[in-house]
Design a protein around this motif. Structure first.
Motif, PDB file in Angstrom:
ATOM      1  N   ASP A  32      37.293  43.362  38.475  1.00 37.15           N
ATOM      2  CA  ASP A  32      36.600  42.148  38.070  1.00 37.15           C
ATOM      3  C   ASP A  32      35.323  42.563  37.347  1.00 37.15           C
ATOM      4  OD1 ASP A  32      34.837  39.837  38.097  1.00 37.15           O
ATOM      5  OD2 ASP A  32      36.206  38.933  39.548  1.00 37.15           O
ATOM      6  N   ARG A  34      32.651  41.194  36.729  1.00 34.40           N
ATOM      7  CA  ARG A  34      31.372  40.771  37.311  1.00 34.40           C
ATOM      8  C   ARG A  34      30.890  41.721  38.400  1.00 34.40           C
ATOM      9  NH1 ARG A  34      33.573  34.960  38.775  1.00 34.40           N
ATOM     10  NH2 ARG A  34      35.289  36.361  39.332  1.00 34.40           N
ATOM     11  N   CYS A  39      34.462  46.638  43.147  1.00 35.47           N
ATOM     12  CA  CYS A  39      35.922  46.511  43.203  1.00 35.47           C
ATOM     13  C   CYS A  39      36.648  47.852  43.287  1.00 35.47           C
ATOM     14  CB  CYS A  39      36.428  45.755  41.973  1.00 35.47           C
ATOM     15  SG  CYS A  39      36.011  44.000  41.957  1.00 35.47           S
ATOM     16  N   LYS A  59      38.452  39.540  33.275  1.00 32.80           N
ATOM     17  CA  LYS A  59      37.455  38.453  33.330  1.00 32.80           C
ATOM     18  C   LYS A  59      36.185  38.841  32.576  1.00 32.80           C
ATOM     19  CE  LYS A  59      39.432  37.202  37.809  1.00 32.80           C
ATOM     20  NZ  LYS A  59      39.213  36.722  39.186  1.00 32.80           N
ATOM     21  N   SER A 130      41.724  39.938  41.576  1.00 29.02           N
ATOM     22  CA  SER A 130      41.180  40.560  40.369  1.00 29.02           C
ATOM     23  C   SER A 130      41.965  40.158  39.124  1.00 29.02           C
ATOM     24  CB  SER A 130      41.183  42.090  40.512  1.00 29.02           C
ATOM     25  OG  SER A 130      42.492  42.568  40.784  1.00 29.02           O
ATOM     26  N   ASN A 187      29.457  40.983  47.410  1.00 27.12           N
ATOM     27  CA  ASN A 187      29.926  40.837  46.031  1.00 27.12           C
ATOM     28  C   ASN A 187      31.412  40.483  45.979  1.00 27.12           C
ATOM     29  OD1 ASN A 187      27.370  41.472  45.167  1.00 27.12           O
ATOM     30  ND2 ASN A 187      27.868  43.560  44.525  1.00 27.12           N
ATOM     31  N   TYR A 190      31.762  36.925  46.962  1.00 27.79           N
ATOM     32  CA  TYR A 190      31.310  36.014  45.906  1.00 27.79           C
ATOM     33  C   TYR A 190      32.395  35.817  44.839  1.00 27.79           C
ATOM     34  CZ  TYR A 190      26.550  37.004  47.678  1.00 27.79           C
ATOM     35  OH  TYR A 190      25.431  37.161  48.467  1.00 27.79           O
ATOM     36  N   VAL A 191      33.068  36.899  44.428  1.00 32.63           N
ATOM     37  CA  VAL A 191      34.066  36.782  43.355  1.00 32.63           C
ATOM     38  C   VAL A 191      35.416  36.287  43.859  1.00 32.63           C
ATOM     39  CG1 VAL A 191      32.944  38.566  41.963  1.00 32.63           C
ATOM     40  CG2 VAL A 191      34.838  39.207  43.485  1.00 32.63           C
ATOM     41  N   ARG A 268      32.261  31.315  40.385  1.00 29.11           N
ATOM     42  CA  ARG A 268      33.570  31.909  40.107  1.00 29.11           C
ATOM     43  C   ARG A 268      34.175  31.418  38.799  1.00 29.11           C
ATOM     44  NH1 ARG A 268      35.449  31.167  46.428  1.00 29.11           N
ATOM     45  NH2 ARG A 268      34.159  32.890  47.255  1.00 29.11           N
TER      46      ARG A 268
END
Length: 278
Positions: A32, A34, A39, A59, A130, A187, A190-191, A268
């Motif tokens: 991801d 962000r 990740c 993304k 992801s 993190n 959050y995603v 998101r």
């Protein structure tokens, strides 16, 4: 807040991925954009071994150009090919196949010289949510895998044949048993890589606001029309967001649960702005 989520199917998935790694020519490692460093699953290191890897920064439309360039330069400095894309856009994944073809050109030529024409096999790995399955469907041009905007949709390995001489193995999104770094855990939450059902979403949204109070506060201010600044207490910021969005119950009590879910959903889906967590 302490975050841990490692359901039993993930342990099984890691064992199967390690066995299947012997069957593939290269790895597509989906991150991801962000939170790409968050990740990176340490359990994948033994699965990858010496296999060639292509980083797929998915993304990428949700982050700014400067951050995207920073991540691209980082992986290129490690001599790891990287492709940045938004896998929901038709034909966006063509550079992946081009990169894989270039990476494996020597192997293809060796087989051709022997008169053998076999498909190249790629295993797609990444943490939950992801976008691996969406990416594969994009590569194939149609829907061949199950997708969803929540973690844990893919629960087993799926081989998918595509027309240009490749076969892809979709694998379940997989985390690791324990998070040593609480920021990494946040993190991932959050995603959306960790199920909201196993989290206290109010506490998570509070932590999110607190983490964004520094360099990203202007994005919060613009999205929620905040009149206070980042010197205010986190709970005061949370309160004002909820009030401005109308998340107030009878008697003036603030509906923190509804507010928390709205804040996380806004992030998101990119409504707060092009934010990077790593």
């Amino acid at each position: 807040m302490v975050i841990q989520w490692y359901p039993g199917h993930m342990d099984k998935a890691l064992r199967e991925m390690k066995n299947n790694a012997k069957l593939v020519d290269a790895i597509l490692y989906v991150l991801d954009a962000r939170a790409p460093f968050s990740c990176l699953n340490p359990k994948f290191d033994t699965i990858i071994g010496e296999k060639p890897v292509i980083i797929v920064l998915n993304k990428a439309d949700l982050i700014g150009k400067e951050d995207l360039s920073r991540f691209e330069q980082y992986f290129k400095s490690k001599n790891i090919p990287i492709v940045a894309l938004n896998s929901t856009i038709t034909n966006a994944t063509k550079p992946i196949i081009e990169s894989a073809g270039s990476l494996l050109r020597g192997k293809v030529e060796r087989f051709r010289n022997k008169g053998v024409n076999i498909p190249l096999r790629l295993m797609v790995i990444g943490v939950p949510n992801s976008g691996k399955s969406t990416l594969i469907n994009n590569v194939c041009g149609n829907k061949k895998t199950v997708t969803g905007d929540r973690p844990g949709v893919t629960r087993s390995n799926q081989w998918v044949k595509i027309s240009n001489g490749f076969e892809l193995l979709d694998t379940p999104g997989t985390l690791w048993p324990a998070f040593d770094n609480p920021q990494v855990a946040r993190n991932l939450a959050y995603v959306g890589s960790i199920k909201d059902d196993v989290l206290d979403v109010e506490e998570l949204a509070f932590a999110f606001i607190n983490d964004l109070r520094g360099k990203n506060f202007d994005a919060l201010r613009a999205r929620y029309n905040l009149k206070i600044d980042n010197t205010a207490e986190t709970i005061e910021i949370f309160d004002e967001i909820c009030k401005n969005r109308g998340f107030v119950l009878r008697g003036g009590e603030i509906d923190y649960n509804r507010g928390a879910r709205a804040i996380l959903d806004d992030f998101r889906k990119g409504r707060i702005g092009k934010l990077v967590l790593d």
